[in-house]
Design a protein around this motif. Structure first.
Motif, PDB file in Angstrom:
ATOM      1  N   TRP A  65      37.391  53.170  33.767  1.00 29.12           N
ATOM      2  CA  TRP A  65      36.519  53.031  34.954  1.00 29.12           C
ATOM      3  C   TRP A  65      36.900  52.149  35.887  1.00 29.12           C
ATOM      4  O   TRP A  65      36.580  51.871  37.136  1.00 29.12           O
ATOM      5  N   ALA A  66      38.102  51.218  35.611  1.00 28.52           N
ATOM      6  CA  ALA A  66      38.573  49.971  36.256  1.00 28.52           C
ATOM      7  C   ALA A  66      39.623  51.139  37.324  1.00 28.52           C
ATOM      8  O   ALA A  66      39.947  51.946  37.139  1.00 28.52           O
ATOM      9  N   PRO A  67      39.854  50.083  38.339  1.00 29.40           N
ATOM     10  CA  PRO A  67      40.567  50.736  39.534  1.00 29.40           C
ATOM     11  C   PRO A  67      41.832  51.128  39.210  1.00 29.40           C
ATOM     12  O   PRO A  67      42.562  50.524  38.213  1.00 29.40           O
ATOM     13  N   GLN A  68      42.312  52.373  39.551  1.00 28.61           N
ATOM     14  CA  GLN A  68      43.707  52.949  38.833  1.00 28.61           C
ATOM     15  C   GLN A  68      44.554  53.223  40.254  1.00 28.61           C
ATOM     16  O   GLN A  68      43.997  53.583  41.450  1.00 28.61           O
ATOM     17  N   SER A  69      45.844  53.019  40.268  1.00 28.17           N
ATOM     18  CA  SER A  69      46.728  53.138  41.131  1.00 28.17           C
ATOM     19  C   SER A  69      47.132  54.594  41.016  1.00 28.17           C
ATOM     20  O   SER A  69      47.660  55.184  42.261  1.00 28.17           O
ATOM     21  N   ALA A  70      47.215  55.388  40.046  1.00 23.94           N
ATOM     22  CA  ALA A  70      47.822  56.777  39.887  1.00 23.94           C
ATOM     23  C   ALA A  70      47.144  57.319  38.706  1.00 23.94           C
ATOM     24  O   ALA A  70      46.820  56.656  37.647  1.00 23.94           O
ATOM     25  N   ILE A  71      47.390  58.745  38.657  1.00 22.03           N
ATOM     26  CA  ILE A  71      46.880  59.487  37.349  1.00 22.03           C
ATOM     27  C   ILE A  71      48.072  60.273  37.280  1.00 22.03           C
ATOM     28  O   ILE A  71      48.631  60.921  38.207  1.00 22.03           O
ATOM     29  N   TRP A  72      48.781  60.455  35.990  1.00 24.10           N
ATOM     30  CA  TRP A  72      49.709  61.377  35.541  1.00 24.10           C
ATOM     31  C   TRP A  72      49.262  62.693  35.024  1.00 24.10           C
ATOM     32  O   TRP A  72      48.418  62.234  34.310  1.00 24.10           O
ATOM     33  N   ALA A  73      49.759  63.527  35.416  1.00 19.90           N
ATOM     34  CA  ALA A  73      49.425  64.768  34.663  1.00 19.90           C
ATOM     35  C   ALA A  73      50.626  65.863  34.341  1.00 19.90           C
ATOM     36  O   ALA A  73      51.626  65.600  35.024  1.00 19.90           O
ATOM     37  N   PHE A  90      36.429  64.288  29.324  1.00 17.56           N
ATOM     38  CA  PHE A  90      36.267  64.117  30.512  1.00 17.56           C
ATOM     39  C   PHE A  90      37.272  63.030  30.976  1.00 17.56           C
ATOM     40  O   PHE A  90      37.874  62.272  30.202  1.00 17.56           O
ATOM     41  N   LEU A  91      37.562  63.116  32.207  1.00 22.95           N
ATOM     42  CA  LEU A  91      38.461  62.163  32.979  1.00 22.95           C
ATOM     43  C   LEU A  91      37.885  61.231  33.835  1.00 22.95           C
ATOM     44  O   LEU A  91      37.196  61.803  34.855  1.00 22.95           O
ATOM     45  N   ILE A  92      38.073  59.954  33.838  1.00 22.14           N
ATOM     46  CA  ILE A  92      37.307  59.085  34.878  1.00 22.14           C
ATOM     47  C   ILE A  92      38.335  58.369  35.766  1.00 22.14           C
ATOM     48  O   ILE A  92      39.440  57.907  35.353  1.00 22.14           O
ATOM     49  N   SER A  93      38.337  58.469  37.072  1.00 21.20           N
ATOM     50  CA  SER A  93      39.194  57.843  37.997  1.00 21.20           C
ATOM     51  C   SER A  93      38.480  57.782  39.139  1.00 21.20           C
ATOM     52  O   SER A  93      37.951  58.521  40.088  1.00 21.20           O
ATOM     53  N   ASN A  94      38.536  56.252  39.423  1.00 21.07           N
ATOM     54  CA  ASN A  94      38.092  55.759  40.758  1.00 21.07           C
ATOM     55  C   ASN A  94      37.148  56.266  41.299  1.00 21.07           C
ATOM     56  O   ASN A  94      36.783  57.250  42.438  1.00 21.07           O
ATOM     57  N   GLY A  95      35.792  56.484  40.514  1.00 23.38           N
ATOM     58  CA  GLY A  95      34.446  56.932  41.144  1.00 23.38           C
ATOM     59  C   GLY A  95      34.375  58.343  40.845  1.00 23.38           C
ATOM     60  O   GLY A  95      33.199  58.887  41.236  1.00 23.38           O
ATOM     61  N   ARG A  96      35.278  59.102  40.247  1.00 26.70           N
ATOM     62  CA  ARG A  96      34.859  60.379  39.979  1.00 26.70           C
ATOM     63  C   ARG A  96      35.115  60.620  38.545  1.00 26.70           C
ATOM     64  O   ARG A  96      35.877  59.949  37.802  1.00 26.70           O
ATOM     65  N   VAL A  97      34.379  61.649  37.864  1.00 26.26           N
ATOM     66  CA  VAL A  97      34.365  62.025  36.627  1.00 26.26           C
ATOM     67  C   VAL A  97      34.612  63.554  36.647  1.00 26.26           C
ATOM     68  O   VAL A  97      33.762  63.943  37.145  1.00 26.26           O
ATOM     69  N   ILE A  98      35.867  63.807  36.117  1.00 26.54           N
ATOM     70  CA  ILE A  98      36.050  65.416  35.866  1.00 26.54           C
ATOM     71  C   ILE A  98      35.521  66.035  34.579  1.00 26.54           C
ATOM     72  O   ILE A  98      36.248  65.559  33.388  1.00 26.54           O
ATOM     73  N   PRO A 153      46.619  51.845  35.600  1.00 28.17           N
ATOM     74  CA  PRO A 153      45.592  50.876  36.216  1.00 28.17           C
ATOM     75  C   PRO A 153      46.170  49.806  37.436  1.00 28.17           C
ATOM     76  O   PRO A 153      47.459  49.947  37.522  1.00 28.17           O
ATOM     77  N   GLN A 154      45.424  49.588  38.480  1.00 27.31           N
ATOM     78  CA  GLN A 154      45.538  48.741  39.330  1.00 27.31           C
ATOM     79  C   GLN A 154      46.289  47.405  38.721  1.00 27.31           C
ATOM     80  O   GLN A 154      45.593  46.900  38.138  1.00 27.31           O
TER      81      GLN A 154
END
Length: 335
Positions: A13-21, A271-279, A327-328
């Motif tokens: 849940w820390a700030p992220q600069s990117a998500i790789w998929a 689930f995936l947590i990223s910059n304020g969203r949870v998928i 992470p950022q």
């Protein structure tokens, strides 16, 4: 309190600069679920794109046009070695040292020799290089989905996976703890037993227990008398409570079967947590609405979005398994 003089793994849940998929390209392996998995991944990317930079690994240039048709400009595409999409396990785990990042790369043996695919052992180095960060190789077998961390020194894992002789023969629990603590600057390790039925990862923890805040872990309760993982889920909850963590629960998907009538390792934990969203992955299960509502109540500062993931699950995992966050470097340090 994390010692910021050495590397540590920021919480998800820390700030992220990117998500790789990862983008599927092995048509024979995915069979009738190939196009369905691509559509589900495209929906995941669309949900992430407003909040984080999405970077898509194209393991076979021939699949780039398929990705472009479904994803459009919502993700950047990169050609890189990749057998299949499970970047959580084959990609680098990024750790932070002050305002610098370093990728950790572990030995990978196809989840204990089950699925050894060309390119998988090169993915971590390729992603670290594309990110411009060094890769530190560690001389033992480990997949990223086998460990769950809270950003403040607590790590959860399972004996079924990490102590399995098909990974590091001869490892005792003490030897495993020594290596995990050194790799991640973990101060405390909580051991669970077994994972879900039908899980070819041998019980990855990211399918059964996840941190949503420091010291606060969520796991699943059985969904009905026919839940095939009822006993395992109860044991997981009991073990986490005995470890004096803050424990919350949401319902499991229950009994989800494949086309052959075999139990699938379906889980709302992936689930995936990223910059304020949870998928949140759902599987056309009757318990998904309740799971979504309860997870949203537990994470009020996040937006929980439930998306179908049954086709991805046919390959053995879900949203968390097929992604890896960066992470950022300027997002502040965990304290």
């Amino acid at each position: 309190m994390t010692d910021t003089t050495i590397a540590f793994t920021p919480a998800e849940w820390a700030p992220q600069s990117a998500i790789w998929a990862g983008w599927p390209h092995l048509k024979d392996a995915w069979a009738e679920d190939y196009e369905g998995a691509q559509r589900e991944i495209a929906a995941l990317i669309a949900a992430l794109a407003p909040v984080v930079r999405v970077k898509l690994v194209i393991g076979d240039p021939a699949s780039r046009a398929e990705a472009a048709d479904l994803v459009g400009d919502k993700a950047e595409m990169f050609d890189a070695p990749m057998g299949d999409i499970w970047l959580r396990d084959i990609g680098p785990v990024f750790v932070k040292y002050l305002n610098r990042l370093e990728g950790l790369g572990f030995e990978f043996n196809g989840w204990g020799g089950k699925y050894e695919l060309e390119g998988d052992s090169e993915t971590a180095a390729a992603i670290a290089r594309l990110e411009g960060h060094p890769l530190k190789r560690l001389p033992f077998v480990l997949e990223g989905g086998a460990v769950e961390q809270d950003g403040e020194g607590v790590l959860i894992t399972t004996r079924q996976c990490v102590l399995n002789p098909n990974r590091n023969p001869g490892w005792s629990q003490e030897k495993a703890e020594e290596n995990l603590k050194l790799a991640f600057n973990a101060q405390r390790i909580v051991w669970l037993g077994d994972g879900l039925l039908g899980d070819h990862t041998d019980g990855h923890v990211d399918n059964i227990a996840r941190f949503i805040a420091p010291g606060h872990v969520v796991c699943q309760t059985p969904s009905g008398d026919d839940d095939p993982n009822a006993d395992v889920l109860r044991e997981i909850e009991d073990t986490l409570r005995a470890a004096e963590l803050q424990v919350s629960t949401i319902p499991s998907p229950g009994r989800i079967l494949d086309e052959d009538g075999e139990i699938m390792p379906a889980s709302h934990m992936n689930f995936l947590i990223s910059n304020g969203r949870v998928i949140l992955p759902v599987y056309e299960d009757e318990h998904s609405k309740l799971a979504e509502a309860e997870l949203q109540a537990l994470m009020p500062e996040h937006e929980v979005i439930a998306l179908p993931s049954r086709h991805i699950l046919s390959g053995g995992g879900s949203f968390h398994c097929m992604t890896q966050q960066v992470p950022q470097t300027d997002g502040g340090l965990s304290t």
